[in-house]
Motif scaffolding. Structure first.
Motif, PDB file in Angstrom:
ATOM      1  N   SER A  60       1.079  -1.302   0.550  1.00 42.91           N
ATOM      2  CA  SER A  60       0.207  -0.261   0.382  1.00 42.91           C
ATOM      3  C   SER A  60       1.341   1.052   0.204  1.00 42.91           C
ATOM      4  N   GLY A  61       0.932   2.101  -1.333  1.00 43.01           N
ATOM      5  CA  GLY A  61       1.216   3.177  -1.040  1.00 43.01           C
ATOM      6  C   GLY A  61       2.890   3.053  -0.800  1.00 43.01           C
ATOM      7  N   LEU A  62       3.982   3.513  -0.377  1.00 38.96           N
ATOM      8  CA  LEU A  62       5.337   2.809  -0.207  1.00 38.96           C
ATOM      9  C   LEU A  62       5.581   1.920   0.762  1.00 38.96           C
ATOM     10  N   LEU A  63       4.703   1.498   1.576  1.00 41.90           N
ATOM     11  CA  LEU A  63       4.695  -0.242   2.453  1.00 41.90           C
ATOM     12  C   LEU A  63       4.697  -0.887   1.305  1.00 41.90           C
ATOM     13  N   ARG A  64       6.207  -2.142   1.927  1.00 45.63           N
ATOM     14  CA  ARG A  64       5.496  -3.803   1.508  1.00 45.63           C
ATOM     15  C   ARG A  64       5.681  -4.260   1.743  1.00 45.63           C
ATOM     16  N   GLY A  65       5.222  -5.023   2.026  1.00 43.50           N
ATOM     17  CA  GLY A  65       4.170  -5.884   3.084  1.00 43.50           C
ATOM     18  C   GLY A  65       5.153  -7.140   2.701  1.00 43.50           C
ATOM     19  N   ARG A  66       4.674  -8.303   3.777  1.00 47.44           N
ATOM     20  CA  ARG A  66       4.783  -9.373   3.080  1.00 47.44           C
ATOM     21  C   ARG A  66       4.276 -10.261   2.150  1.00 47.44           C
ATOM     22  N   THR A 103      13.177 -12.523  -3.928  1.00 40.92           N
ATOM     23  CA  THR A 103      13.669 -12.071  -1.856  1.00 40.92           C
ATOM     24  C   THR A 103      12.415 -11.424  -1.181  1.00 40.92           C
ATOM     25  N   HIS A 104      11.716 -12.143  -1.615  1.00 36.33           N
ATOM     26  CA  HIS A 104      10.249 -11.930  -1.302  1.00 36.33           C
ATOM     27  C   HIS A 104      10.121 -13.163  -0.261  1.00 36.33           C
ATOM     28  N   THR A 105       9.086 -12.380   0.706  1.00 33.05           N
ATOM     29  CA  THR A 105       9.276 -13.562   2.162  1.00 33.05           C
ATOM     30  C   THR A 105       7.793 -14.345   1.891  1.00 33.05           C
ATOM     31  N   VAL A 106       7.042 -15.245   1.412  1.00 32.13           N
ATOM     32  CA  VAL A 106       6.007 -15.895   1.582  1.00 32.13           C
ATOM     33  C   VAL A 106       5.726 -16.217   2.291  1.00 32.13           C
ATOM     34  N   ALA A 107       4.057 -16.395   3.150  1.00 37.90           N
ATOM     35  CA  ALA A 107       3.822 -16.800   4.021  1.00 37.90           C
ATOM     36  C   ALA A 107       3.077 -17.948   3.861  1.00 37.90           C
ATOM     37  N   TRP A 108       2.263 -18.452   4.053  1.00 37.62           N
ATOM     38  CA  TRP A 108       1.111 -19.561   3.982  1.00 37.62           C
ATOM     39  C   TRP A 108       0.535 -19.462   4.950  1.00 37.62           C
ATOM     40  N   ALA A 109      -1.249 -18.947   3.926  1.00 34.45           N
ATOM     41  CA  ALA A 109      -2.239 -18.608   4.239  1.00 34.45           C
ATOM     42  C   ALA A 109      -3.660 -19.150   4.802  1.00 34.45           C
TER      43      ALA A 109
END
Length: 171
Positions: free
Chosen positions: A83-89, A165-171
């Motif tokens: 969101s915007g400048l925020l880069r989440g997982r 390089t991104h981290t991916v989480a199990w949802a």
């Protein structure tokens, strides 16, 4: 008394499972295209009879769509939470849960074989959590199976290391 009752129920359920498995086998054997696809799927490490049946029944798009589309359909595509400048997982979510579950179990079995074992070791040594590594391998396995169904044969080749390089989480 209760033990015998429980054992009788288990025996009944086992018999029903065997009947359903025989019906699935007969259905696949009766259709030449499904039988060919099943042979291709079973050639891949980690893909057993259950995973092959789930993929054939629940993912008819296999071999017909792009690698990104097939990953999204299975719920194995990393979804951005930005969101915007925020880069989440990044996390995997949505898609077809049965397919995702079957591929996770297939990846768990596949990491016991040479090419996938090396990739899993590389990822975990680099600090990636084991579950994240298994999800990444499940996705790579699915993409490989997508190509295999399209071409009509499974081509075993070493899986190249993941470069994201991104981290991916199990949802």
């Amino acid at each position: 008394m209760h033990r015998r009752s429980h054992l009788a129920v288990i025996a009944l359920l086992d018999a029903q499972i065997r009947t359903i498995e025989r019906r699935i086998e007969a259905t696949v054997a009766a259709d030449a295209a499904l039988a060919r696809q099943r042979r291709v799927l079973r050639a891949a490490p980690g893909i057993g009879p259950v995973a092959a049946s789930v993929l054939l029944a629940s993912l008819p798009e296999l071999g017909r769509v792009s690698r990104r589309a097939i990953a999204a359909l299975a719920g194995l595509a990393p979804i951005a939470r930005d969101s915007g400048l925020l880069r989440g997982r990044r996390c995997v979510q949505g898609g077809r849960k049965r397919v995702r579950d079957a591929l996770y179990m297939a990846a768990l079995a596949a990491v016991r074989t040479t090419p996938w074992k090396a990739l899993f070791a590389t990822m975990t040594t680099a600090g990636k959590p084991a579950k994240l590594s298994l999800i990444a391998i499940a996705r790579k396995l699915l993409v490989t199976l997508n190509v295999a169904i399209r071409t009509g044969e499974y081509q075993p080749r070493p899986a190249p290391p993941l470069t994201h390089t991104h981290t991916v989480a199990w949802a």
